[in-house]
Design a protein around this motif. Structure first.
Motif, PDB file in Angstrom:
ATOM      1  N   MET A   1       0.851  -1.177   0.000  1.00 46.06           N
ATOM      2  CA  MET A   1       0.000   0.000   0.000  1.00 46.06           C
ATOM      3  C   MET A   1       0.898   1.242   0.000  1.00 46.06           C
ATOM      4  SD  MET A   1      -2.938   1.194   2.715  1.00 46.06           S
ATOM      5  CE  MET A   1      -4.060  -0.120   2.349  1.00 46.06           C
ATOM      6  N   GLU A   2       0.461   2.254  -0.683  1.00 45.07           N
ATOM      7  CA  GLU A   2       1.228   3.493  -0.775  1.00 45.07           C
ATOM      8  C   GLU A   2       1.334   4.172   0.583  1.00 45.07           C
ATOM      9  OE1 GLU A   2      -0.613   5.950  -3.694  1.00 45.07           O
ATOM     10  OE2 GLU A   2      -0.152   4.583  -5.333  1.00 45.07           O
ATOM     11  N   LEU A   3       2.471   4.818   0.811  1.00 44.50           N
ATOM     12  CA  LEU A   3       2.718   5.512   2.070  1.00 44.50           C
ATOM     13  C   LEU A   3       1.634   6.542   2.362  1.00 44.50           C
ATOM     14  CD1 LEU A   3       4.626   6.004   4.495  1.00 44.50           C
ATOM     15  CD2 LEU A   3       5.741   7.755   3.098  1.00 44.50           C
ATOM     16  N   GLU A   4       1.223   7.262   1.327  1.00 42.31           N
ATOM     17  CA  GLU A   4       0.200   8.298   1.517  1.00 42.31           C
ATOM     18  C   GLU A   4      -1.062   7.735   2.178  1.00 42.31           C
ATOM     19  OE1 GLU A   4       2.691   9.634  -2.014  1.00 42.31           O
ATOM     20  OE2 GLU A   4       1.920   7.760  -1.246  1.00 42.31           O
ATOM     21  N   LYS A   5      -1.473   6.555   1.717  1.00 43.12           N
ATOM     22  CA  LYS A   5      -2.673   5.933   2.281  1.00 43.12           C
ATOM     23  C   LYS A   5      -2.405   5.407   3.688  1.00 43.12           C
ATOM     24  CE  LYS A   5      -4.589   4.705  -2.196  1.00 43.12           C
ATOM     25  NZ  LYS A   5      -4.793   3.630  -3.172  1.00 43.12           N
ATOM     26  N   GLU A   6      -1.229   4.842   3.899  1.00 39.21           N
ATOM     27  CA  GLU A   6      -0.889   4.258   5.206  1.00 39.21           C
ATOM     28  C   GLU A   6      -0.888   5.307   6.314  1.00 39.21           C
ATOM     29  OE1 GLU A   6      -0.502   1.194   6.215  1.00 39.21           O
ATOM     30  OE2 GLU A   6      -0.055   0.016   4.442  1.00 39.21           O
ATOM     31  N   ILE A   7      -0.292   6.465   6.025  1.00 38.55           N
ATOM     32  CA  ILE A   7      -0.183   7.484   7.083  1.00 38.55           C
ATOM     33  C   ILE A   7      -1.161   8.637   6.882  1.00 38.55           C
ATOM     34  CG2 ILE A   7       2.229   6.867   7.544  1.00 38.55           C
ATOM     35  CD1 ILE A   7       3.045   9.508   6.168  1.00 38.55           C
ATOM     36  N   GLN A   8      -2.009   8.516   5.878  1.00 36.69           N
ATOM     37  CA  GLN A   8      -3.039   9.514   5.589  1.00 36.69           C
ATOM     38  C   GLN A   8      -2.446  10.917   5.437  1.00 36.69           C
ATOM     39  OE1 GLN A   8      -6.255   9.059   8.420  1.00 36.69           O
ATOM     40  NE2 GLN A   8      -6.101   6.839   8.303  1.00 36.69           N
TER      41      GLN A   8
ATOM     42  N   SER B   1       9.466   0.088  10.813  1.00 39.66           N
ATOM     43  CA  SER B   1       8.569  -0.163  11.934  1.00 39.66           C
ATOM     44  C   SER B   1       7.609  -1.300  11.618  1.00 39.66           C
ATOM     45  CB  SER B   1       7.797   1.118  12.272  1.00 39.66           C
ATOM     46  OG  SER B   1       6.899   0.895  13.317  1.00 39.66           O
ATOM     47  N   TRP B   2       7.089  -1.326  10.409  1.00 40.26           N
ATOM     48  CA  TRP B   2       6.178  -2.377   9.964  1.00 40.26           C
ATOM     49  C   TRP B   2       6.869  -3.742  10.004  1.00 40.26           C
ATOM     50  CZ3 TRP B   2       6.190  -5.640   5.628  1.00 40.26           C
ATOM     51  CH2 TRP B   2       4.976  -6.266   5.326  1.00 40.26           C
ATOM     52  N   LEU B   3       8.102  -3.797   9.476  1.00 40.17           N
ATOM     53  CA  LEU B   3       8.850  -5.053   9.482  1.00 40.17           C
ATOM     54  C   LEU B   3       9.195  -5.490  10.905  1.00 40.17           C
ATOM     55  CD1 LEU B   3      11.205  -4.479   6.424  1.00 40.17           C
ATOM     56  CD2 LEU B   3       9.447  -6.261   6.638  1.00 40.17           C
ATOM     57  N   ASN B   4       9.540  -4.529  11.758  1.00 39.48           N
ATOM     58  CA  ASN B   4       9.864  -4.856  13.146  1.00 39.48           C
ATOM     59  C   ASN B   4       8.647  -5.471  13.848  1.00 39.48           C
ATOM     60  OD1 ASN B   4      11.681  -4.921  15.395  1.00 39.48           O
ATOM     61  ND2 ASN B   4      10.500  -3.241  16.258  1.00 39.48           N
ATOM     62  N   LEU B   5       7.476  -4.906  13.607  1.00 39.30           N
ATOM     63  CA  LEU B   5       6.254  -5.460  14.194  1.00 39.30           C
ATOM     64  C   LEU B   5       6.006  -6.878  13.690  1.00 39.30           C
ATOM     65  CD1 LEU B   5       3.708  -5.160  15.925  1.00 39.30           C
ATOM     66  CD2 LEU B   5       2.597  -4.090  13.956  1.00 39.30           C
TER      67      LEU B   5
END
Length: 149
Positions: free
Chosen positions: A1-8, A28-32
């Motif tokens: 998913m595009e960063l823009e959508k992920e972080i609004q 952060s996503w990979l760490n989770l």
């Protein structure tokens, strides 16, 4: 998913700001994902990293200083992580014969067996990257290496 959508967020100062935020968000996503992957085994990604380093040293021991130097997460407290792994019997600590102030650490058979189990779940890690080819992975690796130059 595009960063823009992920972080609004639809606008960035420039592509470099977006790149920085994208790297931070993805890390952060990979760490989770890794935290969730290791949780059933009772270890954290940082503890897994220490076990991997010790497996590479096996059958030799390593100092806590060496672990700190080689860890991926430089902000981790290696001494605390070593103690947690010792309590779980995944590694042993012993005094260094050359320097009694130093502590040598060695992975146990139980630690090696745990890593072998985790190695078999390697396909889970690959699933995080199913949308990119090996060539694209090489390109991203070159770019990330270039950022740290």
């Amino acid at each position: 998913m595009e960063l823009e959508k992920e972080i609004q967020q639809s606008k960035f100062q420039n592509e470099y700001q977006k790149l920085l935020l994208n790297i931070i968000f993805t890390a952060s996503w990979l760490n989770l994902r890794n935290t969730q992957r290791f949780k059933p085994y009772g270890i954290s990604p940082q503890q897994y990293n220490i076990l991997r380093i010790l497996r590479g040293q096996h059958p030799k021991s390593a100092t806590v200083t060496l672990l700190t130097e080689r860890m991926l997460d430089k902000s981790s407290n290696a001494s605390r992580l070593v103690e947690k792994l010792r309590v779980k019997q995944l590694l042993d600590r012993c005094e260094c014969p050359e320097d009694r102030r130093a502590v040598n650490v060695r992975i146990t058979d139980k630690g090696l067996a745990l890593l072998q189990k985790l190695d078999q779940t390697g396909d889970d890690i690959r699933k995080d990257f199913t949308h990119i080819s090996e060539e694209e992975a090489k390109l991203v690796n070159r770019i990330l290496d270039g950022i740290r130059e």
